[in-house]
Motif scaffolding. Sequence first.
Motif, mmCIF file in Angstrom:
data_model
loop_
_atom_site.group_PDB
_atom_site.id
_atom_site.type_symbol
_atom_site.label_atom_id
_atom_site.label_comp_id
_atom_site.label_asym_id
_atom_site.label_seq_id
_atom_site.Cartn_x
_atom_site.Cartn_y
_atom_site.Cartn_z
ATOM 1 N N THR A 12 0.834 -1.200 0.000
ATOM 2 C CA THR A 12 0.000 0.000 0.000
ATOM 3 C C THR A 12 0.869 1.249 0.000
ATOM 4 N N VAL A 13 0.525 2.185 -0.871
ATOM 5 C CA VAL A 13 1.208 3.474 -0.908
ATOM 6 C C VAL A 13 0.158 4.555 -1.137
ATOM 7 N N LYS A 14 0.153 5.543 -0.244
ATOM 8 C CA LYS A 14 -0.794 6.665 -0.297
ATOM 9 C C LYS A 14 -2.238 6.194 -0.485
ATOM 10 N N GLY A 15 -2.603 5.163 0.243
ATOM 11 C CA GLY A 15 -3.977 4.685 0.223
ATOM 12 C C GLY A 15 -4.337 3.804 -0.953
ATOM 13 N N LYS A 207 3.200 17.404 -8.962
ATOM 14 C CA LYS A 207 2.578 17.289 -7.649
ATOM 15 C C LYS A 207 1.571 18.408 -7.355
ATOM 16 N N ASP A 211 -1.874 13.913 -6.312
ATOM 17 C CA ASP A 211 -1.544 13.570 -4.919
ATOM 18 C C ASP A 211 -1.503 12.064 -4.694
ATOM 19 N N GLY A 212 -1.544 11.286 -5.771
ATOM 20 C CA GLY A 212 -1.469 9.833 -5.664
ATOM 21 C C GLY A 212 -0.035 9.337 -5.667
ATOM 22 N N PRO A 213 0.165 8.018 -5.672
ATOM 23 C CA PRO A 213 1.504 7.445 -5.717
ATOM 24 C C PRO A 213 2.305 7.944 -6.916
ATOM 25 N N GLY A 244 8.624 14.086 -2.182
ATOM 26 C CA GLY A 244 7.416 13.291 -2.081
ATOM 27 C C GLY A 244 7.300 12.150 -3.063
ATOM 28 N N ASP A 246 7.459 8.419 -4.052
ATOM 29 C CA ASP A 246 7.175 7.277 -3.186
ATOM 30 C C ASP A 246 8.065 6.066 -3.436
#
Length: 342
Positions: A12-15, A207, A211-213, A244, A246
């Motif tokens: 899981t990364v950023k939800g 960015k 705002d996702g992976p 930021g 990931d």
Amino acid sequence: MPSSVKLFTPYTVKGVTFKNRIVMSPMCMYSCYKEDGIVTNWHRTHYTSRAVGQAGLIILESTAVTAQGRISPQDLGIWSDDHIEGLKELTGLIKEHGAVAGIQLGHAGRKAALKEEIVAPSPNAFDETYQTPKEMTTEEIKETIEAFRLAAVRAKKAGFEVIELHGAHGYLINQFLSPTVNKRTDEYGGSEENRYRFLRETIDAVKTVWDGPLFVRVSAYEYLEEGLKAEDYIQFAKWMKEQGVDLIDVSSGGVAPAQVKAYPGYQVPFSETIKHGADIPTGSVGLITTGIQAEEILQNNRADLIFIARGFLRDPYWPRTAAKELRAELEPPKQYGRGWLY
């Protein structure tokens, strides 16, 4: 499933959760036959079949943020809103079969095999078979960064959940990073920080709308005596982490003609060096051909995700093959249940 098998555990990364750690690596298909960058039936068949095959994450091939930045005239594109409809159909098909849909955004720079004028950080050709690029002006650099930002907007509208910036294999971002190619004397060339500036500004621009992976693919070894090595990428990776990013997808080569001695897992040490040197998650790619090999990489903390490229070309059901090797359970598509275990 044996509790010790890491390859089939979620990530899981950023939800956003991938059901396993197997990633279909971006691979150019050169299949836009009308040279318009629009999705064709080939893409629908190719990507959907690997989703049925149980990949956790599928990253589309390098998709051009400008028409000038295509690797070939047959590349997929995302430089126009006209591309969104076909890409949205692809993400729907991929998600329908349980995989996460990602896209790699790219610009070929001096490795664009086009008849039209091409651009690069410096006016030197890749080799005698490529045309000499025009050196980018500061204004053209800013326009290209804006093209990456707009591509991210379109990727979001098309339903992608992961974006990867293509900073490897000798394409534009890689060209700015590499001192063997980037001979600029302005703020985009010279020092390590200056050579990173194009990528830094591209990440920042993306960015603002995403705002996702966010992943970045790098070529961590240039196979040239004076070229960049994995240790040099530790600082780049630290900067990416601060911005930021990931995960770093660690590949190698392609920035200049060079002899590459490839062998099973030959790029894994580069992933390991960057992962531990910058304390950032990495993906490993390159001649990872078996589940046992993939599991060793994960168990020994050499990478966090396994990117499979040619293995997926040979076998759309590579995850099933790996599961059998590792004696791990892998839930089949219900339509294939009768034949999945044999």
